[in-house]
Design a protein around this motif. Sequence first.
Motif, mmCIF file in Angstrom:
data_model
loop_
_atom_site.group_PDB
_atom_site.id
_atom_site.type_symbol
_atom_site.label_atom_id
_atom_site.label_comp_id
_atom_site.label_asym_id
_atom_site.label_seq_id
_atom_site.Cartn_x
_atom_site.Cartn_y
_atom_site.Cartn_z
ATOM 1 N N ASP A 95 0.806 -1.231 0.000
ATOM 2 C CA ASP A 95 0.000 0.000 0.000
ATOM 3 C C ASP A 95 0.835 1.275 0.000
ATOM 4 N N GLY A 96 2.083 1.171 -0.448
ATOM 5 C CA GLY A 96 2.938 2.356 -0.525
ATOM 6 C C GLY A 96 3.307 2.945 0.819
ATOM 7 N N ILE A 97 3.165 2.167 1.887
ATOM 8 C CA ILE A 97 3.464 2.667 3.231
ATOM 9 C C ILE A 97 4.967 2.779 3.423
ATOM 10 N N GLU A 98 5.396 3.900 3.981
ATOM 11 C CA GLU A 98 6.809 4.116 4.254
ATOM 12 C C GLU A 98 7.072 3.948 5.746
ATOM 13 N N LEU A 99 8.074 3.165 6.063
ATOM 14 C CA LEU A 99 8.446 2.909 7.453
ATOM 15 C C LEU A 99 9.760 3.598 7.774
ATOM 16 N N GLU A 100 9.917 3.977 9.046
ATOM 17 C CA GLU A 100 11.201 4.566 9.430
ATOM 18 C C GLU A 100 12.301 3.511 9.296
ATOM 19 N N ASP A 101 13.536 3.970 9.148
ATOM 20 C CA ASP A 101 14.652 3.082 8.824
ATOM 21 C C ASP A 101 14.809 1.933 9.817
ATOM 22 N N SER A 102 14.679 2.232 11.122
ATOM 23 C CA SER A 102 14.866 1.182 12.122
ATOM 24 C C SER A 102 13.752 0.140 12.047
ATOM 25 N N ALA A 103 12.542 0.558 11.676
ATOM 26 C CA ALA A 103 11.429 -0.383 11.524
ATOM 27 C C ALA A 103 11.706 -1.334 10.363
ATOM 28 N N LEU A 104 12.151 -0.782 9.254
ATOM 29 C CA LEU A 104 12.455 -1.608 8.088
ATOM 30 C C LEU A 104 13.617 -2.551 8.379
ATOM 31 N N ALA A 105 14.613 -2.055 9.112
ATOM 32 C CA ALA A 105 15.758 -2.897 9.461
ATOM 33 C C ALA A 105 15.340 -4.047 10.372
ATOM 34 N N SER A 106 14.419 -3.777 11.304
ATOM 35 C CA SER A 106 13.965 -4.832 12.219
ATOM 36 C C SER A 106 13.153 -5.886 11.479
ATOM 37 N N ILE A 107 12.450 -5.470 10.434
ATOM 38 C CA ILE A 107 11.672 -6.413 9.632
ATOM 39 C C ILE A 107 12.598 -7.369 8.880
ATOM 40 N N LYS A 108 13.685 -6.842 8.364
ATOM 41 C CA LYS A 108 14.583 -7.647 7.526
ATOM 42 C C LYS A 108 15.686 -8.351 8.313
ATOM 43 N N GLU A 109 15.807 -8.052 9.608
ATOM 44 C CA GLU A 109 16.825 -8.699 10.432
ATOM 45 C C GLU A 109 16.577 -10.215 10.466
ATOM 46 N N PRO A 110 17.560 -11.026 10.091
ATOM 47 C CA PRO A 110 17.332 -12.473 9.988
ATOM 48 C C PRO A 110 17.376 -13.218 11.323
ATOM 49 N N ASN A 111 17.866 -12.568 12.377
ATOM 50 C CA ASN A 111 18.011 -13.246 13.666
ATOM 51 C C ASN A 111 17.021 -12.689 14.687
#
Length: 371
Positions: A14-30
């Motif tokens: 939906d074109g939602i933009e997340l703050e950098d730390s939120a996006l990083a926490s989503i992609k963190e593999p551990n």
Amino acid sequence: MKNKVFEQVWKPSDGIELEDSALASIKEPNNVSIVAGPGAGKTELLAHKVGYLIETGVCTYPKKILAISFKVDAASNLQERVEKRYGKEVSSRIESRTFDSFAKGLLDQFLHALPEEYKPAKQYEIISNERLVDDIIKGYITDTNVYYPTWQHEYNFLRVNKLLKETRLPLSTFDNDLYYWINERLWNVLLKGKNNLKSSLTFPMISILVEYLLRENPLIVNSLHATYSHVFLDEFQDTTYIQYDLLKTAFLDSKSIITTVGDNKQRIMGWAGALKNAFEIFNKDFNATQFSLLNNYRSAPRLIYIQNLFSKTLNKTSVDAIPAGEWSAEDGICEIWTFKNHMNEANILARKIQEWMDSEDSKPRDFLYYC
């Protein structure tokens, strides 16, 4: 399932933009812990993390994501948010439940794997009012204790209830320790029933039984690992010692990835046995990376300014929240109201809230009240 999306090019729906730390926490593999204040969009973040894990194939079919919340509405809100953002196919891969529901489901499914002395009846009853436990002690524990011949008039129920919640099976007993002595008999009466009292459990007892069940049956633990590739825990600051013990027994040192989310400044369940310094304990035990969300989408700038001041009084290292969303810099009103007494306070606040609901088309859930 639609075509897999490469992790490098995945974006929130939906074109939602997340703050950098939120996006990083989503992609963190551990394992990760996410500290986020009010209005930071914790539910939104978890919904997008579900989308990321499913759409990129990090959570491989047929594995699922287990999301545990403390309240029924929070669990259903997350399930609904995932479906809204990513559709039914993605939302079918997440089980969003309360901690009590998760523990009870395991107990009901694997009840017969418990040793006979700790096995409740299949149709056990739930004790939702802890004060009923005191009535059960008085009415159904009839043993004599040579060290405490008048024990019925000597014990403190709060201490009994605290020990009941801190029990780690198998039970220990010492006749010369009144509270351990009562606790052993109380567990037996509640598990097995007595006279007209049916087998009955409190929710903390269910979590204690399930932790023991998993500790004694590694095959059940392995089945959890095979079912859930990822586990989310919302409002983690309110996790109790019992629940954390269950989490560790179920998932510590496994390949299941744990994400905890909460606000370390909103720990309000200490009276109910919530962990102290929950995030620090989790980060150490699970070797987790911590992220902090700074944006606040719910409060106006002036209110965030006040909140930041209060936060500093609670914790000098607290990081200031940042206003986010469509606000003017002057938005927000902070007032101090004084009242003659609690009845005067209740009447005036109720009337004002009704007026705001009528004039602004708002709902009761739009109002937060702290005392």
